[in-house]
Structures are given as structure tokens and as C-alpha cells.
Design an enzyme around this catalytic site. Structure first.
Site, PDB file in Angstrom:
ATOM      1  N   ALA A  68       0.867  -1.305   0.036  1.00 32.09           N
ATOM      2  CA  ALA A  68      -0.135  -0.077   0.074  1.00 32.09           C
ATOM      3  C   ALA A  68       0.887   1.214  -0.070  1.00 32.09           C
ATOM      4  CB  ALA A  68      -0.959   0.093   1.280  1.00 32.09           C
ATOM      5  N   GLU A 137       4.763  -5.220   7.245  1.00 34.53           N
ATOM      6  CA  GLU A 137       4.081  -4.281   7.976  1.00 34.53           C
ATOM      7  C   GLU A 137       4.666  -3.962   9.439  1.00 34.53           C
ATOM      8  OE1 GLU A 137       2.746  -6.431   5.933  1.00 34.53           O
ATOM      9  OE2 GLU A 137       1.066  -5.308   4.682  1.00 34.53           O
TER      10      GLU A 137
HETATM   11  N1  COA Z   1       4.650   3.041  -0.693  1.00 33.88           N
HETATM   12  C1  COA Z   1       5.189   4.279  -1.223  1.00 33.88           C
HETATM   13  N2  COA Z   1       6.030   4.429  -1.929  1.00 33.88           N
HETATM   14  C2  COA Z   1       6.930   3.354  -2.222  1.00 33.88           C
HETATM   15  C3  COA Z   1       6.469   2.078  -1.729  1.00 33.88           C
HETATM   16  C4  COA Z   1       5.246   1.874  -0.747  1.00 33.88           C
HETATM   17  N3  COA Z   1       4.817   0.679  -0.379  1.00 33.88           N
HETATM   18  N4  COA Z   1       7.438   1.051  -1.798  1.00 33.88           N
HETATM   19  C5  COA Z   1       8.281   1.739  -2.610  1.00 33.88           C
HETATM   20  N5  COA Z   1       7.725   2.999  -2.853  1.00 33.88           N
HETATM   21  C6  COA Z   1       8.564   4.012  -3.636  1.00 33.88           C
HETATM   22  C7  COA Z   1      10.061   4.574  -2.914  1.00 33.88           C
HETATM   23  O1  COA Z   1       9.449   5.543  -1.833  1.00 33.88           O
HETATM   24  C8  COA Z   1      10.722   5.279  -3.870  1.00 33.88           C
HETATM   25  O2  COA Z   1      10.174   6.460  -4.068  1.00 33.88           O
HETATM   26  P1  COA Z   1      11.233   7.730  -4.565  1.00 33.88           P
HETATM   27  O3  COA Z   1      11.981   7.088  -5.601  1.00 33.88           O
HETATM   28  O4  COA Z   1      10.132   8.689  -5.041  1.00 33.88           O
HETATM   29  O5  COA Z   1      12.007   8.061  -3.373  1.00 33.88           O
HETATM   30  C9  COA Z   1      10.561   4.087  -5.196  1.00 33.88           C
HETATM   31  O6  COA Z   1       9.266   3.740  -4.576  1.00 33.88           O
HETATM   32  C10 COA Z   1      11.486   3.352  -5.244  1.00 33.88           C
HETATM   33  O7  COA Z   1      11.727   2.564  -4.046  1.00 33.88           O
HETATM   34  P2  COA Z   1      12.923   2.365  -3.585  1.00 33.88           P
HETATM   35  O8  COA Z   1      12.821   2.248  -1.825  1.00 33.88           O
HETATM   36  O9  COA Z   1      13.887   3.320  -3.474  1.00 33.88           O
HETATM   37  O10 COA Z   1      13.711   1.152  -3.957  1.00 33.88           O
HETATM   38  P3  COA Z   1      14.721   0.112  -3.293  1.00 33.88           P
HETATM   39  O11 COA Z   1      15.108  -0.586  -4.437  1.00 33.88           O
HETATM   40  O12 COA Z   1      15.809   0.693  -2.568  1.00 33.88           O
HETATM   41  O13 COA Z   1      14.055  -0.898  -2.338  1.00 33.88           O
HETATM   42  C11 COA Z   1      11.888  -2.087  -1.614  1.00 33.88           C
HETATM   43  C12 COA Z   1      12.834  -1.474  -2.689  1.00 33.88           C
HETATM   44  C13 COA Z   1      10.692  -2.961  -2.234  1.00 33.88           C
HETATM   45  C14 COA Z   1      12.705  -2.890  -0.631  1.00 33.88           C
HETATM   46  C15 COA Z   1      11.491  -0.813  -0.822  1.00 33.88           C
HETATM   47  O14 COA Z   1      10.892   0.145  -1.738  1.00 33.88           O
HETATM   48  C16 COA Z   1      10.541  -1.002   0.307  1.00 33.88           C
HETATM   49  O15 COA Z   1      10.737  -1.564   1.312  1.00 33.88           O
HETATM   50  N6  COA Z   1       9.289  -0.787   0.005  1.00 33.88           N
HETATM   51  C17 COA Z   1       8.190  -0.852   1.130  1.00 33.88           C
HETATM   52  C18 COA Z   1       7.697  -2.069   1.274  1.00 33.88           C
HETATM   53  C19 COA Z   1       6.786  -2.011   2.311  1.00 33.88           C
HETATM   54  O16 COA Z   1       7.020  -1.881   3.399  1.00 33.88           O
HETATM   55  N7  COA Z   1       5.429  -2.302   1.849  1.00 33.88           N
HETATM   56  C20 COA Z   1       4.275  -2.636   2.860  1.00 33.88           C
HETATM   57  C21 COA Z   1       3.623  -1.304   2.861  1.00 33.88           C
HETATM   58  S1  COA Z   1       2.212  -1.581   4.055  1.00 33.88           S
END
Ligand code: COA
Length: 260
Positions: A68, A137
Site C-alpha cells: 500500500a 508491516e
Molecule cells: N509506498 C510508497 N512508496 C513506495 C512504496 C510503498 N509501499 N514502495 C516503494 N515506494 C517508492 C519509494 O519511496 C521510492 O520512491 P522515490 O523514488 O520517490 O523515493 C520508489 O518507490 C522506489 O523504491 P526504493 O525504496 O527507492 O527502492 P529500493 O530498490 O531501494 O527498495 C523495496 C525496494 C521494495 C525494498 C522498498 O521500496 C520497500 O521496502 N518498500 C516498502 C515495502 C513495504 O513496506 N510495503 C508494505 C507497505 S504497508
């Protein structure tokens, strides 16, 4: 389809509807607009008798859905948190699970949080070998709120589900296959072709019987856990750990939890 889609794409080829979530710069994170567009798309495709199977996937080669959209709910109150979960479950996750048309999740990369919950609401899952799956989460001070606390134990068993939820860790496709979270693992370029091949077998069968089978299988799983999940998910929004966890993600730093 006569409504405008900004964050998803819909294609119909033969008798298969393919929905692609299209926010690759945000790793296809689910925001409010995406959930509404997906709701419209699933309802419309389900009502179209020509469409016999639906495949859902993510745009690009990095993510199915990375959860999300954290930026959208970081400032929510407890009430808004519980509404977020309740609305999402109604509009999308329960809708998919109870759809008459079978839905296959084609997991083409990260399927995290709401992304894995979306895949688990589908009738079954196929993943490419670069996929990573998890429910992160608790690392945000939350619990899964889109059915993950119920559907993950159904698929992999209680102990494995609790390990995934409590560690907030990710698993790769080999473990996901061994645990029964996904049915098949293939190279990324083979992902949609394999889903289409499986779809073509389903299309040979009676649509009435297929819909009836989904309904009968679903009836064997209780649904009393979902309201409890919504209530507990909402309560998390009142904690300091939730504020710290979501702020830390947005500020790209490690969270310092205090347990309050
Ligand atoms: N919500 C909002 N934005 C998100 C997102 C999420 N769940 N997951 C990724 N993004 C965004 C990042 O903020 C980033 O945006 P930006 O370029 O404007 O800063 C972009 O997507 C790319 O993600 P980034 O974190 O820079 O990539 P990464 O390769 O370093 O890491 C993940 C990849 C998937 C490990 C990491 O994005 C992550 O942990 N995401 C959240 C996962 C999560 O907790 N999901 C559950 C939500 S309830």
C-alpha cells in the site's frame, strides 16, 4: 471499458483480461486511485461473458506491487486506518477472492505488504524467479490489513505465516514454491505465457462449473478473522511505533521503536 484509468492498464486478448498495475516509479504501490480503478476493472471484466480468466501483473521488471502507498496513510488516525483496511478489503481483496471469473496473479518482482495480499486474494499465483515476497508491516509499526493475517496462514500454515509476519522478512520464489505460496516459478519472459497457457486450460471448462468451484472452495474457509484484522490494524495507527515506522520509511532511515 468506458472509464478512465490512470494507474492501471487493461488489455483483452482472446478470452483473457490482463490488468497491469502501472506505477513503476513507485514500484506499483497501491494508492486510493489504483484501488478504485482496480475495483472498476475487476467488476467490468467479471461482467463481460467473453472474459473467462483474468491475469493481474505489475508494470516493469522490478515489482508486482511493493505494498500500500505508505505516503498516503502515514498521517492517518486510528479511525482512518480502520476505514482504509475495511474499504480496501471490500473494494478489492474480498471482491477478487469471490469473483466468478478466475484471477491469476502473475508476480513479476516484489510482492510486499498489500502487494502480496493482492496476490493472495487471487485464486492462485505464478511468479518469475526474480520475485521477492513478504509482509513487512511490522517493520512499519503495523500489521497486514488487507487480509494477509488470514490468507497467508491458509496458504503456508500458521508457523510459516507467523515467521514471515513477525520477522517482516522477504522470501524468494524457491521457498515460496516449497511453501505453497506460489504454484509455479518461471523466468520473467515466460511468466505471462505460462499464465496464458494455464488460462487456456481453464477456458476449455464450463464457466458455470468454474465459478461454482471457486464458490465451493471459498466456503470452506472462515471469514471471522477479517473484521478482527481491521480492528487491530486501525488500533496500530494510534501508536508511536506506527508514526516512527512510517516516518522512518519516508525519510529512508531505520526505525527506532519504543514499544509505545
Ligand atoms: N509506498 C510508497 N512508496 C513506495 C512504496 C510503498 N509501499 N514502495 C516503494 N515506494 C517508492 C519509494 O519511496 C521510492 O520512491 P522515490 O523514488 O520517490 O523515493 C520508489 O518507490 C522506489 O523504491 P526504493 O525504496 O527507492 O527502492 P529500493 O530498490 O531501494 O527498495 C523495496 C525496494 C521494495 C525494498 C522498498 O521500496 C520497500 O521496502 N518498500 C516498502 C515495502 C513495504 O513496506 N510495503 C508494505 C507497505 S504497508
Amino acid at each position: 471499458m468506458n472509464f478512465e484509468n490512470i494507474t492501471i492498464e487493461i488489455k483483452q486478448q482472446m478470452q483473457i483480461g490482463v490488468i497491469t498495475i502501472n506505477r513503476p516509479k513507485k514500484l506499483n504501490a497501491l494508492n486510493k486511485a489504483t484501488i478504485e480503478e482496480l475495483n472498476n476493472a475487476f467488476v467490468a471484466l467479471d461482467q463481460d461473458a467473453e472474459v473467462r480468466v483474468i491475469i493481474i501483473t505489475g508494470a516493469g521488471d522490478r515489482a508486482f506491487v511493493a505494498g500500500a502507498d505508505i505516503s498516503e496513510f502515514a498521517n492517518y488516525s486510528e479511525y482512518e486506518g480502520s476505514q482504509l483496511a475495511a474499504k480496501g478489503q471490500e473494494l478489492l481483496f474480498n471482491l477478487i477472492e469471490n469473483l466468478s471469473t478466475p484471477v491469476i496473479a502473475a508476480i513479476n518482482g516484489f510482492a510486499l505488504g498489500g502487494g502480496l495480499e493482492l496476490a493472495m486474494a487471487c485464486h492462485f499465483r505464478v511468479a518469475s524467479d526474480n520475485a521477492r515476497m513478504g509482509l513487512p508491516e511490522t517493520s512499519l509499526g503495523l500489521i497486514p490489513g488487507y487480509g494477509g493475517t488470514q490468507r497467508l496462514p491458509q496458504l503456508v500454515g500458521k508457523g510459516r505465516a507467523l515467521e514471515m509476519i513477525l520477522t517482516a522478512g522477504m522470501i524468494g520464489t524457491e521457498k515460496a514454491l516449497m511453501w505453497g505460496l506460489i504454484n509455479h516459478m518461471v523466468a520473467l519472459e515466460q511468466l505471462l505465457p505460462l499464465c496464458e497457457k494455464i488460462a487456456s486450460k481453464i477456458i476449455n471448462n464450463s464457466p458455470v462449473a468454474v465459478a461454482s468451484a471457486i464458490s465451493a472452495v471459498n466456503s470452506g474457509f472462515g471469514d471471522q478473522g477479517y473484521p478482527k484484522e481491521i480492528e487491530i490494524f486501525g488500533a496500530c495507527f494510534g501508536t508511536e511505533d506506527f508514526k516512527e515506522g512510517t516516518q522512518a520509511f519516508l525519510e529512508k532511515r531505520k526505525a527506532e521503536f519504543t514499544g509505545k
